[in-house]
Design a protein around this motif. Structure first.
Motif, PDB file in Angstrom:
ATOM      1  N   LEU A 238       0.817  -1.210   0.000  1.00 29.50           N
ATOM      2  CA  LEU A 238       0.000   0.000   0.000  1.00 29.50           C
ATOM      3  C   LEU A 238       0.853   1.265   0.000  1.00 29.50           C
ATOM      4  O   LEU A 238       0.440   2.305  -0.535  1.00 29.50           O
ATOM      5  N   ALA A 239       2.043   1.196   0.592  1.00 30.99           N
ATOM      6  CA  ALA A 239       2.927   2.362   0.636  1.00 30.99           C
ATOM      7  C   ALA A 239       3.684   2.569  -0.673  1.00 30.99           C
ATOM      8  O   ALA A 239       4.176   3.675  -0.936  1.00 30.99           O
ATOM      9  N   SER A 240       3.751   1.534  -1.488  1.00 27.38           N
ATOM     10  CA  SER A 240       4.558   1.593  -2.704  1.00 27.38           C
ATOM     11  C   SER A 240       3.768   2.138  -3.885  1.00 27.38           C
ATOM     12  O   SER A 240       2.540   2.247  -3.853  1.00 27.38           O
ATOM     13  N   ASP A 241       4.492   2.447  -4.960  1.00 25.81           N
ATOM     14  CA  ASP A 241       3.849   2.954  -6.167  1.00 25.81           C
ATOM     15  C   ASP A 241       3.033   1.874  -6.885  1.00 25.81           C
ATOM     16  O   ASP A 241       2.263   2.196  -7.795  1.00 25.81           O
ATOM     17  N   GLU A 242       3.187   0.629  -6.492  1.00 27.50           N
ATOM     18  CA  GLU A 242       2.354  -0.426  -7.067  1.00 27.50           C
ATOM     19  C   GLU A 242       0.891  -0.224  -6.707  1.00 27.50           C
ATOM     20  O   GLU A 242      -0.003  -0.732  -7.388  1.00 27.50           O
ATOM     21  N   ALA A 243       0.640   0.521  -5.638  1.00 26.22           N
ATOM     22  CA  ALA A 243      -0.731   0.817  -5.208  1.00 26.22           C
ATOM     23  C   ALA A 243      -1.128   2.244  -5.592  1.00 26.22           C
ATOM     24  O   ALA A 243      -1.948   2.871  -4.930  1.00 26.22           O
ATOM     25  N   SER A 244      -0.567   2.751  -6.675  1.00 27.93           N
ATOM     26  CA  SER A 244      -0.733   4.159  -7.039  1.00 27.93           C
ATOM     27  C   SER A 244      -2.169   4.571  -7.344  1.00 27.93           C
ATOM     28  O   SER A 244      -2.497   5.763  -7.307  1.00 27.93           O
TER      29      SER A 244
END
Length: 260
Positions: A238-244
């Protein structure tokens, strides 16, 4: 035996390489597991906790691996402490990319045994503490036009449980704050999400005792407690750009508890 679904070698993915991450309640349990995982992922860490001794030990351990990290002891329920925490993060690293609003307490009390003091203290830590953490971290993120916040909620925010007359309502605050801040900050480039853990193998849960743990484990379809590292993996996503394109979500990490 390895935990199903866990990364067998815990190999880093680089998803948050060089991101500046502030983690509250970092010295124990899920906060510590998240700090360890973020360190492995190459983040620059600002760790906070009320327990100065444990915090300093963790910072020294992580710094010994060549990770850029600083520790800031403080109480999330005190506005001055949270302002100072975020100011230190900016002074040390120049910005805040990620906030993990993890700090909290888990009191066991039914309505009859709960006191006004216990209610006020729990709401101060679990409710006001999360609000203050988000408030001052988001102020820095808005300046940059980007950022990611992950709050720690709980299955107790969605399902009624015995002995949770105080803790459960406090976690409703966490989930509600997540959704409202997600909308408030969306046009400013800041995403706000949460995880809702089930029963996780942490020191706080260990206080329930063998019989108490057996009862709550039986309520989880996967038939076991979760590991702090499994929650850390969800937080990382959730903190990463994968969850953008994800904001306002509360992700259960609960072994199927809320699916029943």
């Amino acid at each position: 035996m390895p935990v199903q679904g866990a990364r067998p070698d815990n190999s880093p993915s680089g998803r948050i390489q060089d991101k500046v991450a502030v983690i509250t309640g970092a010295a124990n349990g899920m906060g510590r597991a998240t700090a360890e995982r973020f360190a492995a992922e190459g983040a620059k860490l600002v760790l906070a906790d009320l327990d100065r001794e444990k915090l300093e030990a963790l910072v020294a351990e992580i710094a010994g691996r060549g990770i850029q990290v600083t520790g800031v002891p403080g109480d999330v329920s005190r506005e001055a402490d949270m302002q100072a925490l975020m100011d230190e993060a900016v002074a040390h690293f120049g910005r805040i990319d990620i906030l993990i609003a993890n700090a909290g307490i888990i009191p066991e009390a039914d309505l009859a045994s709960a006191t006004v003091d216990l209610w006020d203290h729990t709401m101060a830590v679990d409710g006001r503490g999360m609000f203050l953490s988000c408030k001052y971290a988001a102020a820095e993120m808005v300046k940059a036009g980007k950022g990611a916040i992950v709050c720690l909620s709980s299955i107790s925010a969605f399902a009624g449980q015995k002995g949770q007359a105080v803790y459960g309502p406090a976690k409703f605050v966490a989930s509600g704050l997540t959704k409202h801040l997600a909308i408030d900050l969306a046009d400013k480039g800041v995403r706000v999400n949460a995880v809702a853990p089930g029963t996780i193998d942490t020191p706080a849960v260990a206080k329930l005792g063998k019989e108490g743990i057996a009862k709550v484990v039986a309520m989880h379809p996967l038939g076991r407690m979760g590991k702090p590292e499994e929650v850390a993996s969800a937080i990382l996503f959730l903190a990463s750009d994968e969850a953008s394109f994800i904001t306002g979500a509360v992700l259960p990490v609960d072994g199927g508890y809320l699916a029943q």
